[in-house]
Scaffold this motif. Structure first.
Motif, PDB file in Angstrom:
ATOM      1  N   TYR A  59       0.716  -1.378   0.051  1.00 53.61           N
ATOM      2  CA  TYR A  59       0.073  -0.023  -0.067  1.00 53.61           C
ATOM      3  C   TYR A  59       1.081   1.330   0.057  1.00 53.61           C
ATOM      4  O   TYR A  59       1.745   1.328   0.858  1.00 53.61           O
ATOM      5  CB  TYR A  59      -0.899   0.015   1.011  1.00 53.61           C
ATOM      6  CG  TYR A  59      -2.071  -1.019   0.990  1.00 53.61           C
ATOM      7  CD1 TYR A  59      -3.253  -0.728   0.721  1.00 53.61           C
ATOM      8  CD2 TYR A  59      -2.064  -2.337   1.632  1.00 53.61           C
ATOM      9  CE1 TYR A  59      -4.290  -1.649   0.703  1.00 53.61           C
ATOM     10  CE2 TYR A  59      -2.944  -3.327   1.518  1.00 53.61           C
ATOM     11  CZ  TYR A  59      -4.133  -2.837   0.846  1.00 53.61           C
ATOM     12  OH  TYR A  59      -4.982  -3.887   0.927  1.00 53.61           O
ATOM     13  N   GLU A  63      -3.332   3.711  -0.145  1.00 54.57           N
ATOM     14  CA  GLU A  63      -4.163   3.018  -1.415  1.00 54.57           C
ATOM     15  C   GLU A  63      -3.147   1.660  -1.977  1.00 54.57           C
ATOM     16  O   GLU A  63      -2.032   1.654  -1.732  1.00 54.57           O
ATOM     17  CB  GLU A  63      -4.098   3.983  -2.619  1.00 54.57           C
ATOM     18  CG  GLU A  63      -4.915   5.221  -2.395  1.00 54.57           C
ATOM     19  CD  GLU A  63      -4.869   6.196  -3.381  1.00 54.57           C
ATOM     20  OE1 GLU A  63      -5.777   7.211  -3.507  1.00 54.57           O
ATOM     21  OE2 GLU A  63      -4.283   5.696  -4.307  1.00 54.57           O
ATOM     22  N   ARG A  64      -3.770   0.809  -2.299  1.00 58.08           N
ATOM     23  CA  ARG A  64      -3.200  -0.207  -2.895  1.00 58.08           C
ATOM     24  C   ARG A  64      -2.317  -0.099  -4.002  1.00 58.08           C
ATOM     25  O   ARG A  64      -2.635   0.804  -4.730  1.00 58.08           O
ATOM     26  CB  ARG A  64      -3.962  -1.495  -3.540  1.00 58.08           C
ATOM     27  CG  ARG A  64      -3.330  -2.740  -3.667  1.00 58.08           C
ATOM     28  CD  ARG A  64      -4.314  -3.918  -3.535  1.00 58.08           C
ATOM     29  NE  ARG A  64      -3.454  -5.351  -3.928  1.00 58.08           N
ATOM     30  CZ  ARG A  64      -4.112  -6.622  -4.077  1.00 58.08           C
ATOM     31  NH1 ARG A  64      -5.416  -6.572  -3.658  1.00 58.08           N
ATOM     32  NH2 ARG A  64      -3.462  -7.431  -4.314  1.00 58.08           N
ATOM     33  N   ASN A  66      -0.622   0.849  -7.240  1.00 58.31           N
ATOM     34  CA  ASN A  66      -0.959   0.733  -8.848  1.00 58.31           C
ATOM     35  C   ASN A  66      -0.266   1.820  -9.706  1.00 58.31           C
ATOM     36  O   ASN A  66       0.683   2.439  -9.272  1.00 58.31           O
ATOM     37  CB  ASN A  66      -2.539   1.052  -8.919  1.00 58.31           C
ATOM     38  CG  ASN A  66      -2.909   2.488  -8.298  1.00 58.31           C
ATOM     39  OD1 ASN A  66      -2.214   3.484  -9.063  1.00 58.31           O
ATOM     40  ND2 ASN A  66      -3.414   2.685  -7.410  1.00 58.31           N
ATOM     41  N   HIS A  69       0.771   5.190  -9.023  1.00 61.22           N
ATOM     42  CA  HIS A  69       1.808   5.691  -8.174  1.00 61.22           C
ATOM     43  C   HIS A  69       3.061   6.058  -8.630  1.00 61.22           C
ATOM     44  O   HIS A  69       4.253   6.501  -8.113  1.00 61.22           O
ATOM     45  CB  HIS A  69       1.720   4.648  -6.859  1.00 61.22           C
ATOM     46  CG  HIS A  69       0.363   4.833  -6.206  1.00 61.22           C
ATOM     47  ND1 HIS A  69       0.061   3.574  -5.979  1.00 61.22           N
ATOM     48  CD2 HIS A  69      -0.327   5.698  -5.757  1.00 61.22           C
ATOM     49  CE1 HIS A  69      -1.390   3.533  -5.114  1.00 61.22           C
ATOM     50  NE2 HIS A  69      -1.473   5.062  -5.221  1.00 61.22           N
TER      51      HIS A  69
END
Length: 301
Positions: A59, A63-64, A66, A69
């Protein structure tokens, strides 16, 4: 900033990471330590989304992890990867635009960094024309030019002479003071002492130690002190409330003894020695991160 939960990464016949979990606090400097082949680079590649874990989650800012990022992360790999025959100025602008900057903004920031690091004449040079240390400097600029929230540095001081290593160290600290979170992998234990707020030690694919540097060092204390005194050498007959581990002296009649408390206190040392000699220094022995690193790795088969 970065939460890593139960990461497993398996390659053919080799498990690079086995249930590794870490927490990297926002605005801190985090050291990722471990011998060669421990799994550090595998973890860094997962954070950069170069490879994916077989299981577990990462994370980024809650946020997970992805693709969105990627622009907020800067990565300096151990294997430097600039184009050898491309002009440095254009190459830096190209890489910055991949991270979302306009050409005008990338050029403005690049001129700032070139001036700051004494690289003003490098714009038209090619990477192959530079020494290894100069190449490292250029790669560092490419890593931080887009002002990422998380900066990942894999052996950032490799190839630098002491002057440039100190220069880059100070730039890392300045970036951190301005709010960047730093994650770096290194074998230089002195860098850990100087820079890191927290560390994790990975060995043979497992995390075997993590926490704040100060807390870890204090947890490995062994009630041992160094005492320096002047004058004639003292003789200890075993009646003192502590155990002498070692003794050294020099030609100026300065003596250093290493003491194990054995249930006594620092005050007991002073109470016993002050009537007998002049004490210059009393200092608790706190193990370095290098000593802790060696001790932990040595005892894991």
């Amino acid at each position: 900033m970065l939460s890593i939960h139960s990461i497993v990464k398996q390659y053919a016949g080799h498990r690079a990471l086995d249930d590794v979990s870490l927490e990297v606090e926002s605005g801190k400097i985090f050291g990722l330590l471990g011998p060669n082949g421990a799994g550090k680079t595998s973890l860094i590649r997962i954070i950069n989304q170069i490879t994916a874990p077989d299981s577990g989650e990462v994370y980024f800012k809650g946020e997970r992890l992805n693709q969105s990022h990627i622009e907020r992360i800067g990565y300096l790999p151990e294997e430097r990867g600039l184009y050898k025959k491309m002009e440095i100025g254009e190459q830096m602008i190209y890489l910055a635009r991949l991270k979302g900057l306009t050409r005008a903004e990338a050029s403005k920031r690049l001129r700032f960094w070139f001036e700051k690091l004494g690289m003003e004449t490098w714009w038209k040079k090619k990477i192959e024309e530079l020494s290894k240390g100069m190449q490292q400097k250029a790669q560092f600029v490419a890593t931080v030019l887009h002002e990422p929230d998380l900066i990942i540095l894999d052996e950032p001081f490799s190839g630098f002479d002491p002057v440039n290593a100190d220069l880059i160290k100070n730039e890392i600290l300045e970036l951190n003071r301005k709010g960047a979170t730093i994650l770096f992998s290194t074998h230089r234990m002195e860098s850990v002492e100087e820079l890191c707020d927290s560390i994790a030690l990975i060995h043979k694919s497992h995390k075997i130690l993590d926490g704040r540097v100060k807390h870890i060092r204090n947890s490995y204390k062994a009630e041992t002190y160094l005492v320096e005194y002047n004058g004639e050498k003292l003789f200890f007959d075993g009646s003192q409330p502590f155990r002498i581990i070692s003794e050294t002296n020099n030609e100026d009649d300065i003596h250093v003894i290493k003491i194990k408390l054995n249930g006594a206190s620092a005050n007991d040392i002073l109470h016993y020695l002050l009537p007998k000699t002049r004490i210059n220094m009393l200092q608790e022995v706190i193990p370095t991160m290098n000593e802790i690193f060696i001790e932990k790795v040595k005892h894991i088969a």
